[in-house]
Design an enzyme around this catalytic site. Sequence first.
Site, PDB file in Angstrom:
ATOM      1  CB  ALA A  27      -0.938  -0.004   1.209  1.00  0.00           C
ATOM      2  CG  HIS A  28       4.698   1.519   1.286  1.00  0.00           C
ATOM      3  ND1 HIS A  28       5.498   2.235   2.149  1.00  0.00           N
ATOM      4  CD2 HIS A  28       4.245   0.471   2.011  1.00  0.00           C
ATOM      5  CE1 HIS A  28       5.532   1.644   3.328  1.00  0.00           C
ATOM      6  NE2 HIS A  28       4.767   0.560   3.259  1.00  0.00           N
ATOM      7  CG  ASP A  63       1.213  -2.778   9.213  1.00  0.00           C
ATOM      8  OD1 ASP A  63       1.646  -1.616   9.253  1.00  0.00           O
ATOM      9  OD2 ASP A  63       1.034  -3.404   8.147  1.00  0.00           O
ATOM     10  N   GLY A  77      -2.341  -2.123   5.998  1.00  0.00           N
ATOM     11  CA  GLY A  77      -2.302  -2.072   7.447  1.00  0.00           C
ATOM     12  C   GLY A  77      -3.393  -2.956   8.032  1.00  0.00           C
ATOM     13  N   GLY A 112      -5.041 -13.108  12.114  1.00  0.00           N
ATOM     14  CA  GLY A 112      -5.763 -14.143  11.407  1.00  0.00           C
ATOM     15  C   GLY A 112      -6.123 -13.751   9.991  1.00  0.00           C
TER      16      GLY A 112
END
Length: 390
Positions: A143-144, A275, A310, A250
């Site tokens: 996701a950067h 995260d 995240g 999970g």
Amino acid sequence: MSHSILITNATVYTPSRRLEAAAVRLCGSRIAAVAPAAELHAEPGEELLDAGGLVLAPGFIDLQLNGGFGHDFTRDPQTMWPVAAQLPRYGVTGFLPTIVTSPPQTVVRAQEIVRRQPHSSKGAAPLGLHVEGPFLSPAKKGAHNRDHLRAPRGSLVEGWTPSTGVRLVTLAPELPGALDLVRTLRQNDVVVSAGHSLATYEEALAGFRAGVTYGTHLFNAMPPLHHRRPGLAGALLAAGDVCAGLIADGVHVHPALVRFVWHLLGPRRLTLVTDAMAALGMPPGQYHLGDHSVAVDEQRAALPDGTLAGSILSLDQALRNLIQFSNCSTGEALQTITSTPAAILGLGEQKGRIAPGYDADLTLLTSDLNIRATFVAGEKVYEHHTLTAD
């Protein structure tokens, strides 16, 4: 005279050992004494907290936190302070505000902010920045923002030290120039982590030799473990002196793999991280991670193409998940969010343990590990509506 608190009749995890019916005295910002409850009695003027039936553990430390409660640290680093004020509800007393791949001035701004705690701020302590990027593999950017990725160059990390606010950096060790950058950062006492990487097993080992001592969110943003091409994941699992972070929600890692990792790494090499992003502690909806808009439901945070962005995991829930997934003991699980992350950051002589002389960062929990109170530097910064044990 420093304010003194005596917490008595607790089951204390130091966390290397478990003490039944114990007492812990906090004097100012430090732990002054740990002894059987029968041997420590309240002194005149001392605050007494009877923790009968509750568990007392070192305060939790999260090495990767992007934001929470509607705030994203990369979009506005100043929000690390309102987030810090709310993290103790999850038992967190220390964390690394994480700045994802962004323009250089964003990191500069975050460095300025993390070093200047507002006088009115109370809560978990930012222990320095985790700068995740911009030296990442474009193929594993997750996701950067690709537009902000950069080739490793020493000039881009000039002045990055713990004293200037940078504590940990994630990079891809296979990139040209990355190993020299690792050596530079290590000379400045910055912890270097391998992540968002296409590194082969051999390239990962070269990174370890150069000074990489940690792996960012094991299995995520790296090639899957393959029996003939073990890659970065295999190197992190096989190296005896390198630690790794794991998102035990999970969703990022299947519970069976969490159990597998636990048996390989154990409490001294595994750290649980969240995260977590801006949706932590918030209802489902649209939130930001850096430049990206992220859709959040009850289980996950993802970009429109399904890429995980995240998590919405809290650290106390990660603790409970690890015990459920791996069947490890409470004491072992606690090490992954207390003494082990403290040691990784070079803070193992002051944080992560309950012992005389250590920082009075503590978490009080029920027997099923729900948070009842949190202390930072000897001050109670969170208290559940009741301290009665469940």
